[in-house]
Design a protein around this motif. Structure first.
Motif, PDB file in Angstrom:
ATOM      1  N   ILE A  74       0.856  -1.202   0.000  1.00  0.00           N
ATOM      2  CA  ILE A  74       0.000   0.000   0.000  1.00  0.00           C
ATOM      3  C   ILE A  74       0.884   1.243   0.000  1.00  0.00           C
ATOM      4  O   ILE A  74       0.702   2.155  -0.811  1.00  0.00           O
ATOM      5  CB  ILE A  74      -0.942   0.009   1.221  1.00  0.00           C
ATOM      6  N   HIS A  75       1.853   1.282   0.920  1.00  0.00           N
ATOM      7  CA  HIS A  75       2.689   2.482   1.048  1.00  0.00           C
ATOM      8  C   HIS A  75       3.685   2.632  -0.102  1.00  0.00           C
ATOM      9  O   HIS A  75       4.164   3.732  -0.370  1.00  0.00           O
ATOM     10  CB  HIS A  75       3.386   2.490   2.404  1.00  0.00           C
ATOM     11  N   LYS A  76       3.965   1.542  -0.785  1.00  0.00           N
ATOM     12  CA  LYS A  76       4.833   1.610  -1.956  1.00  0.00           C
ATOM     13  C   LYS A  76       4.066   2.159  -3.167  1.00  0.00           C
ATOM     14  O   LYS A  76       4.657   2.792  -4.051  1.00  0.00           O
ATOM     15  CB  LYS A  76       5.369   0.209  -2.264  1.00  0.00           C
ATOM     16  N   GLU A  82      -1.685  11.117  -1.123  1.00  0.00           N
ATOM     17  CA  GLU A  82      -2.565  10.553  -2.144  1.00  0.00           C
ATOM     18  C   GLU A  82      -3.451   9.446  -1.560  1.00  0.00           C
ATOM     19  O   GLU A  82      -4.630   9.356  -1.896  1.00  0.00           O
ATOM     20  CB  GLU A  82      -1.759   9.973  -3.299  1.00  0.00           C
ATOM     21  N   LEU A  83      -2.871   8.608  -0.706  1.00  0.00           N
ATOM     22  CA  LEU A  83      -3.655   7.542  -0.078  1.00  0.00           C
ATOM     23  C   LEU A  83      -4.806   8.129   0.721  1.00  0.00           C
ATOM     24  O   LEU A  83      -5.945   7.676   0.611  1.00  0.00           O
ATOM     25  CB  LEU A  83      -2.767   6.676   0.823  1.00  0.00           C
ATOM     26  N   GLY A  84      -4.522   9.148   1.524  1.00  0.00           N
ATOM     27  CA  GLY A  84      -5.557   9.749   2.359  1.00  0.00           C
ATOM     28  C   GLY A  84      -6.618  10.486   1.573  1.00  0.00           C
ATOM     29  O   GLY A  84      -7.799  10.452   1.906  1.00  0.00           O
ATOM     30  N   LEU A  85      -6.210  11.141   0.508  1.00  0.00           N
ATOM     31  CA  LEU A  85      -7.142  11.967  -0.264  1.00  0.00           C
ATOM     32  C   LEU A  85      -7.952  11.159  -1.281  1.00  0.00           C
ATOM     33  O   LEU A  85      -9.165  11.340  -1.394  1.00  0.00           O
ATOM     34  CB  LEU A  85      -6.368  13.085  -0.973  1.00  0.00           C
ATOM     35  N   TYR A  86      -7.307  10.246  -1.985  1.00  0.00           N
ATOM     36  CA  TYR A  86      -7.972   9.556  -3.094  1.00  0.00           C
ATOM     37  C   TYR A  86      -8.222   8.063  -2.875  1.00  0.00           C
ATOM     38  O   TYR A  86      -9.116   7.498  -3.502  1.00  0.00           O
ATOM     39  CB  TYR A  86      -7.142   9.702  -4.375  1.00  0.00           C
ATOM     40  N   PHE A  87      -7.441   7.422  -2.039  1.00  0.00           N
ATOM     41  CA  PHE A  87      -7.524   5.964  -1.881  1.00  0.00           C
ATOM     42  C   PHE A  87      -7.807   5.606  -0.427  1.00  0.00           C
ATOM     43  O   PHE A  87      -7.075   4.856   0.205  1.00  0.00           O
ATOM     44  CB  PHE A  87      -6.232   5.305  -2.397  1.00  0.00           C
ATOM     45  N   GLU A  91     -12.051  -0.451  -1.377  1.00  0.00           N
ATOM     46  CA  GLU A  91     -12.421  -0.519  -2.789  1.00  0.00           C
ATOM     47  C   GLU A  91     -11.551   0.401  -3.636  1.00  0.00           C
ATOM     48  O   GLU A  91     -11.107   0.031  -4.723  1.00  0.00           O
ATOM     49  CB  GLU A  91     -13.903  -0.168  -2.974  1.00  0.00           C
ATOM     50  N   LYS A  92     -11.299   1.609  -3.134  1.00  0.00           N
ATOM     51  CA  LYS A  92     -10.461   2.550  -3.881  1.00  0.00           C
ATOM     52  C   LYS A  92      -9.010   2.073  -3.941  1.00  0.00           C
ATOM     53  O   LYS A  92      -8.345   2.250  -4.957  1.00  0.00           O
ATOM     54  CB  LYS A  92     -10.550   3.947  -3.270  1.00  0.00           C
ATOM     55  N   LEU A  93      -8.521   1.476  -2.844  1.00  0.00           N
ATOM     56  CA  LEU A  93      -7.163   0.929  -2.867  1.00  0.00           C
ATOM     57  C   LEU A  93      -7.032  -0.139  -3.949  1.00  0.00           C
ATOM     58  O   LEU A  93      -6.043  -0.189  -4.674  1.00  0.00           O
ATOM     59  CB  LEU A  93      -6.793   0.316  -1.518  1.00  0.00           C
ATOM     60  N   LEU A  99      -1.425  -2.556  -6.938  1.00  0.00           N
ATOM     61  CA  LEU A  99      -1.801  -3.138  -5.650  1.00  0.00           C
ATOM     62  C   LEU A  99      -2.737  -4.333  -5.856  1.00  0.00           C
ATOM     63  O   LEU A  99      -2.564  -5.380  -5.227  1.00  0.00           O
ATOM     64  CB  LEU A  99      -2.461  -2.084  -4.751  1.00  0.00           C
ATOM     65  N   ARG A 100      -3.686  -4.191  -6.764  1.00  0.00           N
ATOM     66  CA  ARG A 100      -4.615  -5.294  -7.056  1.00  0.00           C
ATOM     67  C   ARG A 100      -3.857  -6.517  -7.580  1.00  0.00           C
ATOM     68  O   ARG A 100      -4.101  -7.650  -7.148  1.00  0.00           O
ATOM     69  CB  ARG A 100      -5.679  -4.846  -8.063  1.00  0.00           C
ATOM     70  N   THR A 101      -2.905  -6.298  -8.473  1.00  0.00           N
ATOM     71  CA  THR A 101      -2.091  -7.390  -9.015  1.00  0.00           C
ATOM     72  C   THR A 101      -1.297  -8.069  -7.905  1.00  0.00           C
ATOM     73  O   THR A 101      -1.237  -9.299  -7.838  1.00  0.00           O
ATOM     74  CB  THR A 101      -1.136  -6.844 -10.100  1.00  0.00           C
TER      75      THR A 101
END
Length: 121
Positions: A74-76, A82-87, A91-93, A99-101
């Motif tokens: 996640i942090h990579k 960006e994580l806090g604002l958009y992801f 589901e957004k992550l 990350l999904r792969t």
């Protein structure tokens, strides 16, 4: 005589967050030691933009229990901002292709498996 003892901030914070599950909330593997990922990073809670976008309860309780490999991935994937604002949801992550792969690849690995990340120069 009734004596009221005010709980500490840490006690109230922990009581409002969900209990630790048996499986990682991303790769769904059974893992003995999970880490709590704050979907809105704690150091961003004081920023006015985040205070306007999210309730105080959201800032504190939006968390995922994830295994260490998923937490590192996640942090990579993106900066904390960006994580806090958009992801800031599971589901957004998972909309992040890298990350999904990774999560799909990790899902079939045994419980104690720890991938070796190759540092890019």
């Amino acid at each position: 005589m009734n004596v009221f003892i005010r709980p500490s901030f840490k006690q109230t914070q922990c009581s409002s967050s969900p209990p630790q599950p048996d499986n990682c909330e991303l790769c769904e593997r059974p893992v003995a030691r999970l880490t709590r990922h704050h979907l809105i990073p704690k150091h961003l809670h004081r920023k006015k933009r985040f205070q306007k976008l999210f309730t105080k309860e959201d800032l504190i309780t939006r968390t995922l229990w994830v295994c260490r490999p998923c937490h590192n991935a996640i942090h990579k994937a993106r900066s904390e901002y960006e994580l806090g604002l958009y992801f800031n949801t599971r589901e957004k992550l998972l909309q992040l292709e890298e990350l999904r792969t990774f999560v799909e690849w990790l899902r079939d690995k045994p419980e104690g498996f720890v991938p070796k990340f190759v540092r890019q120069k």
